[in-house]
Design an enzyme around this catalytic site. Sequence first.
Site, PDB file in Angstrom:
ATOM      1  N   SER A 239       0.505  -5.174  -3.875  1.00 29.75           N
ATOM      2  CA  SER A 239      -0.582  -4.356  -2.650  1.00 29.75           C
ATOM      3  C   SER A 239      -1.332  -5.082  -1.544  1.00 29.75           C
ATOM      4  O   SER A 239      -0.298  -6.564  -1.224  1.00 29.75           O
ATOM      5  CB  SER A 239      -0.936  -2.983  -2.684  1.00 29.75           C
ATOM      6  OG  SER A 239      -0.981  -2.662  -1.066  1.00 29.75           O
ATOM      7  N   ASP A 466       8.704   3.007  -0.068  1.00 30.16           N
ATOM      8  CA  ASP A 466       7.396   2.506  -0.185  1.00 30.16           C
ATOM      9  C   ASP A 466       6.725   3.028   0.411  1.00 30.16           C
ATOM     10  O   ASP A 466       6.861   2.477   1.757  1.00 30.16           O
ATOM     11  CB  ASP A 466       6.497   1.088  -0.836  1.00 30.16           C
ATOM     12  CG  ASP A 466       5.190   0.744  -0.884  1.00 30.16           C
ATOM     13  OD1 ASP A 466       4.977   1.230  -0.421  1.00 30.16           O
ATOM     14  OD2 ASP A 466       5.188  -0.130  -1.893  1.00 30.16           O
ATOM     15  N   HIS A 494       4.240   3.227  -4.470  1.00 28.91           N
ATOM     16  CA  HIS A 494       4.407   1.921  -3.999  1.00 28.91           C
ATOM     17  C   HIS A 494       3.978   1.165  -5.386  1.00 28.91           C
ATOM     18  O   HIS A 494       3.347   1.707  -6.574  1.00 28.91           O
ATOM     19  CB  HIS A 494       2.519   3.070  -3.626  1.00 28.91           C
ATOM     20  CG  HIS A 494       1.749   1.427  -2.929  1.00 28.91           C
ATOM     21  ND1 HIS A 494       2.642   0.960  -2.714  1.00 28.91           N
ATOM     22  CD2 HIS A 494       0.523   0.646  -3.243  1.00 28.91           C
ATOM     23  CE1 HIS A 494       1.649  -0.274  -2.071  1.00 28.91           C
ATOM     24  NE2 HIS A 494       0.516  -0.021  -2.566  1.00 28.91           N
TER      25      HIS A 494
END
Length: 524
Positions: A239, A466, A494
């Site tokens: 991320s 995502d 995600h």
Amino acid sequence: MKKWIVAIIVVWSLVIVSGIAVAVVLVTGGDDDNDAQRDPSPSPTTPGESSTSPTTPAGPVPAGLESFYSQQVAWEQCGSDKCGTLTVPLDYAEPTGETIEIALEMAPATGERIGSLVVNPGGPGAPGTDTAKDADYYFAPELRVAYDIVGFDPRGTGDSSPIDCLPDDQLDEYLAGDPDPDTKAEVADFNADSADYWSGCAERSGDLAAHVSTIEAARDMDVLRAALGESQLAYLGFSYGTRLGATYASLFPANVGRLVLDGAVDPSLPTLEGSLSQAKGFETALRSYLQNCVDLGDCFLGDSVDAGLKTVKDLLADIDAQPIPTDDPDRDLTVGRAFYGVVAPLYSKDNWTYLDQGLEQALDGDGSTLLFLSDFYTSRNEDGTYADNSVEAIGVINCLDDPWSITSAQVKSHYKEFEKASPTFGDVFAWGLVSCNGDPFTSTEPDIPITGAGAAPIVVIGTTRDPATPYAEAVAMADQLESGVLLSRDGDGHTAYNKGNACIDDAVHAYLIDGTVPADGTEC
């Protein structure tokens, strides 16, 4: 996910993906692609032991920082792991000035160790030591055997001189506020809350708040690499951790070993375009959730995706007009809490059942489950304290990296483009553009181009649906990094690694353990 302050639009974090369910059911994946290259492998060392003697990096030690680069970590046992601290300058432009301590935790390799793997779960603001503490959960046995998993709390987060902006009770009320004010009184409250946040950060954090940028955190990572005794950095970032890793590669390309960036962001996107991208990502994720509900039959939200979207949007509007009670008599489900409660489960398909429960209850006038999800999302404990400072640190870090902002009076001019990107959440993301307005801090670090020029191959992973880091951003990052190699997962949620897709996992293990670089454009 990016959790802005004020409208607090969402956190780029692996933690959100995994923590709602006690046990996560993994999804099966595709087959591995055998078209690959190889690079040299590190040499194995004694099982269970780690070298902590600094070694000569592939690139030069920055002038004036020799004492930091020559330090050794004094590891101490903490449960089954080892914990320690790393000393770094508060301001890299003044290396003889004030210093801060970076909290470290290492989960030692369980077998024939080949080196240290530094990891970051995202945020910005999420403490990385938790990722090492829960290494058996986050990482497959193949990595646990081969690497010491080293997590660190980036400066300003966790136990690394944490940023503080509001007392816990005020933080709870702040998060409960309307993220999409639509009356003069609500706009006034919104602006007052923003001013209180920034003044609180200045009062409670002082000079530290001007030195928690991503560039400074990346500089800390190179000091950490040296203290771990590694000439090059092996790194797995998730991320926001992909931005951190890409920044590291651009600052220290010669010191890049095997880097994997999962759930990648587009580092070239300015705040406006990045917010539009994320708004579209969450709308895509919500539609995917609703399509699944419809496909299963007798969907309680409606008999089509569009009908479901209307149900969710109408529910949020009703809660905005009148908050609903929860099992906590002192805390109603406000629209701010409802927003976080809805988006949190969208991080992982495994958590969609929690969203089912939360929405069904809320439609019947009970906000308890959505409140629970909101509290989980913001790291709030049952006793009203917060497990970490992620919802405070993220705003400061984001605004140091990109201070661009608009005023509340300018928000409406952006409604049209945001509502096109996300008819459900668009206005909330539009208000997120106000986040840095009033920020009193200025980074001392100049911007750098994120190209990783001269670095070893960097594997960039994107997932097609995502919500927090949309797939198009991974494609863009892989293209911008000169040595970027794109690896794609067709799926929901995600990030991609250790989510049950054997094709992704095999490719990551082949690179990090054996040095086998996946073919650019591999699809899983």
